[in-house]
Design a protein around this motif. Structure first.
Motif, PDB file in Angstrom:
ATOM      1  N   ASP A  30       0.835  -1.185   0.000  1.00 33.10           N
ATOM      2  CA  ASP A  30       0.000   0.000   0.000  1.00 33.10           C
ATOM      3  C   ASP A  30       0.875   1.243   0.000  1.00 33.10           C
ATOM      4  O   ASP A  30       1.845   1.323   0.761  1.00 33.10           O
ATOM      5  N   PHE A  56      -2.522   1.082  -4.339  1.00 37.61           N
ATOM      6  CA  PHE A  56      -2.399  -0.192  -3.634  1.00 37.61           C
ATOM      7  C   PHE A  56      -2.228  -1.290  -4.672  1.00 37.61           C
ATOM      8  O   PHE A  56      -2.995  -1.371  -5.631  1.00 37.61           O
ATOM      9  N   ARG A 146      -6.360  -2.059   4.369  1.00 34.52           N
ATOM     10  CA  ARG A 146      -5.612  -1.198   3.451  1.00 34.52           C
ATOM     11  C   ARG A 146      -6.252  -1.215   2.070  1.00 34.52           C
ATOM     12  O   ARG A 146      -7.165  -1.964   1.818  1.00 34.52           O
TER      13      ARG A 146
END
Length: 182
Positions: A30, A56, A146
């Motif tokens: 990320d 990401f 994330r």
């Protein structure tokens, strides 16, 4: 190899998955800020677009978070073309992330990590995100969300109705699941 890129909406309206027919990375990584992208040429190049607010990578896709006020209809074709070109020119380095599955802790902690890895991770990745186990203390499992899951309006529902219910059913002693801010 002819690179194909297609997009997929995520539950987070600010993020979109750009999926390619090639493995980009083993694991996930990320880059939530422009500054964090210094170690990745691909992410750094994406952040040169003024409308990119998060990057990401996982397996065969990159999830891009757009800035507020930007319309996907305006930027999706630009990003698709960029991702295709980046992958074709091998801008992606597979060695950018190494996430070996290595469970540690008590039997209960290992069981929690195994369930998160086997059942939850694939579902979260389908939505352009990732989940990481952080800790288990006095019945409370702490995870980190994330990618598209970070800041997603439906992540609380996913966390409580999905992950928490699953772990409560499968692991005696789990009373709650909370997310740690990334």
């Amino acid at each position: 190899m002819n690179i194909n890129v297609y997009t997929e909406a995520t539950p987070n309206p600010a993020t979109m998955k750009f999926i390619v027919n090639k493995l980009l990375i083993n694991g996930s990584v990320d880059y939530p800020t422009k500054e964090s992208a210094e170690t990745s040429t691909f992410a750094k190049e994406l952040y040169k677009f003024s409308f990119v607010n998060g990057v990401f990578f996982a397996s065969n896709f990159v999830t891009v978070t757009k800035t507020e006020g930007t319309d996907w209809a305006d930027i999706e074709p630009i990003l698709k073309e960029f991702v295709k070109g980046a992958v074709e020119s091998e801008l992606v380095v597979k060695a950018e992330a190494h996430e070996e599955v290595n469970f540690e802790g008590t039997d209960t902690e290992i069981k929690i990590q195994q369930i998160l890895n086997d059942y939850v991770r694939p579902a979260v990745e389908q939505d352009g995100g990732a989940i990481t186990y952080k800790s288990f203390d006095e019945g409370v499992v702490t995870v980190e969300l994330r990618g598209s899951c970070s800041g997603c309006p439906s992540s609380t529902v996913t966390l409580k109705a999905g992950i928490e219910n699953l772990l409560k059913r499968m692991v005696p002693g789990v009373t709650e699941v909370v997310s740690e801010a990334y």
